[in-house]
Design an enzyme around this catalytic site. Structure first.
Site, mmCIF file in Angstrom:
data_model
loop_
_atom_site.group_PDB
_atom_site.id
_atom_site.type_symbol
_atom_site.label_atom_id
_atom_site.label_comp_id
_atom_site.label_asym_id
_atom_site.label_seq_id
_atom_site.Cartn_x
_atom_site.Cartn_y
_atom_site.Cartn_z
ATOM 1 N N HIS A 41 1.025 0.089 5.153
ATOM 2 C CA HIS A 41 1.759 0.777 6.216
ATOM 3 C C HIS A 41 0.972 1.947 6.803
ATOM 4 O O HIS A 41 1.321 2.450 7.879
ATOM 5 C CB HIS A 41 3.154 1.212 5.735
ATOM 6 C CG HIS A 41 3.189 2.426 4.869
ATOM 7 N ND1 HIS A 41 3.329 2.373 3.504
ATOM 8 C CD2 HIS A 41 3.129 3.745 5.163
ATOM 9 C CE1 HIS A 41 3.372 3.587 3.006
ATOM 10 N NE2 HIS A 41 3.232 4.444 3.996
ATOM 11 N N ASP A 90 2.189 -3.780 0.048
ATOM 12 C CA ASP A 90 1.869 -2.527 0.742
ATOM 13 C C ASP A 90 0.505 -1.973 0.351
ATOM 14 O O ASP A 90 0.345 -0.775 0.119
ATOM 15 C CB ASP A 90 2.957 -1.477 0.517
ATOM 16 C CG ASP A 90 2.991 -0.452 1.655
ATOM 17 O OD1 ASP A 90 2.090 -0.497 2.525
ATOM 18 O OD2 ASP A 90 3.900 0.391 1.664
ATOM 19 N N SER A 102 0.727 8.959 1.672
ATOM 20 C CA SER A 102 0.620 7.522 1.434
ATOM 21 C C SER A 102 -0.832 7.078 1.354
ATOM 22 O O SER A 102 -1.659 7.454 2.183
ATOM 23 C CB SER A 102 1.307 6.751 2.560
ATOM 24 O OG SER A 102 2.696 6.828 2.464
#
Length: 369
Positions: free
Chosen positions: A103, A134, A218
């Site tokens: 992402h 992911d 992230s």
């Protein structure tokens, strides 16, 4: 079945640059205000004039461990710019491969990568993105000498209570570090739908941590005090109450062993060849009752992969799966969560409804692509 938590990826691409600027401005204003209140003759005076508050007692050994870990691992942490989105990556090898979240890269194929010392901004291209877990790998176009690959831990040795540090670029604040502990292991979490993954990702065996993970973290590293990456920071839990904001102190990281397994495949083959995760070979949507209470009642089969596990067992588009093994299936999300706990090659009974009749088929699970 593992408990499942509602979570959200840490990036909102369109807002990342603005958030970074706002964070920097906020920090500047806070620092200025503190400085102003602490200077000049009109400031408040201590009631105990002439004495200073004692410094907090800190274990020198623990503090030294923290500092040594930051010095050892932070050079392996980079900032990734993908369009207007900012995220984090971890140097995987000295050939210029960098692991991050799917992402973070989104739909982009080219990136700007800033090293931890801010000395250089380099170009990189996509190796492969695997939204199902992911994870993604990008590669520097011209890797500089002196890259420092991170050391990844054995996930089986991660224990609840371990002290960990989260390293990344929250809100664009480069090379930031927060601390906490491993709160739990083996969590199964599901994130929302995205353009890259319309059904959303359900990720098993996640590491839960209390270390603060914020937008921009992230793809960064969750690190133990042995200077090893135990996971890739990925998700934050959402408060299910009114407002639905981020739940503080509850973040999740993809375990290191999963990261190295999938990243090695991406680098070698340009794709994931064996996810190690079970699949039925179908696409589904949640079936909701109409004209009544709107209750979710099952996972409706939208399409069946020819020659796949479900096809071989006789399932067809239009069937509604209501049970897998002994677990009731009331939605597509629940089906994904249950499959995340199964293994390829296992034989499981699948209960489904076709034309109003309930049927059961035994399916030999395949591998999720």
């Amino acid at each position: 079945m593992s408990s499942t938590v509602k979570v959200a990826p840490m990036e909102t691409p369109a807002r990342r640059t603005a958030l970074a600027a706002a964070a920097a401005a906020s920090l500047l204003l806070t620092a200025t205000a503190c400085s102003s209140s602490g200077s000049g003759g009109s400031g408040a005076k201590s009631s105990d004039a002439g004495s200073a508050a004692p410094a907090p007692s800190v274990s020198n050994d623990l503090q030294t461990d923290y500092q040594n870990t930051v010095k050892a691992v932070l050079p392996s942490i980079v900032q990734i710019t993908a369009g207007s989105s900012l995220g984090t990556g971890i140097v995987y090898d000295n050939k210029g491969d960098i692991v991050t979240n799917a992402h973070v890269v989104g739909s982009a194929t080219s990136f700007q990568v800033t090293l931890s010392d801010q000395s250089k901004t380099l170009t990189a291209s996509l190796v492969y993105s695997y939204p199902t877990n992911d994870l993604a790998v990008i590669k520097l176009t011209n890797p500089p000498s002196g890259l420092k690959p991170a050391v990844f831990a054995d996930s089986s040795k991660v224990e609840v209570g371990q002290i960990v540090l989260a390293m990344g670029n929250p809100l664009g604040l480069s090379s930031s570090v927060t601390q906490g502990i491993v709160s739990a292991v083996g969590r199964t979490v599901s994130e929302g739908k995205s353009q890259e993954n319309p059904q959303g990702a359900t990720i098993p065996n996640m590491v839960q941590t209390s270390a603060a993970i914020n937008p921009g973290n992230s793809g960064g590293a969750l690190v133990n005090l042995s200077n090893q990456v135990i996971g890739v920071n990925t998700l934050a839990a959402l408060d299910s109450g009114e407002g639905g904001g981020q739940a503080p102190g509850i973040g999740f990281a993809i375990p290191a062993s999963t990261v190295t397994n999938l990243a090695d495949q991406m680098i070698k083959s340009g794709k994931v060849t064996d996810s190690g995760r079970a699949a039925l070979g179908i696409s589904t949507r949640t079936v909701i009752t109409t004209g009544g209470d709107g209750k979710e009642t099952g996972a409706g089969v939208v399409s069946v992969t020819s020659g796949g596990p479900a096809d071989k067992a006789g399932l067809k588009a239009g069937d509604v799966i209501t049970k897998l093994g002994d677990t009731t299936i009331d939605s597509s999300a629940t089906l994904s969560e249950v499959l995340a706990s199964e293994k390829p090659g296992q034989q499981v009974p699948v209960t489904y409804v076709r034309d109003g009749a309930t049927k059961t088929a035994t399916v030999t699970l395949g591998t999720l692509g």
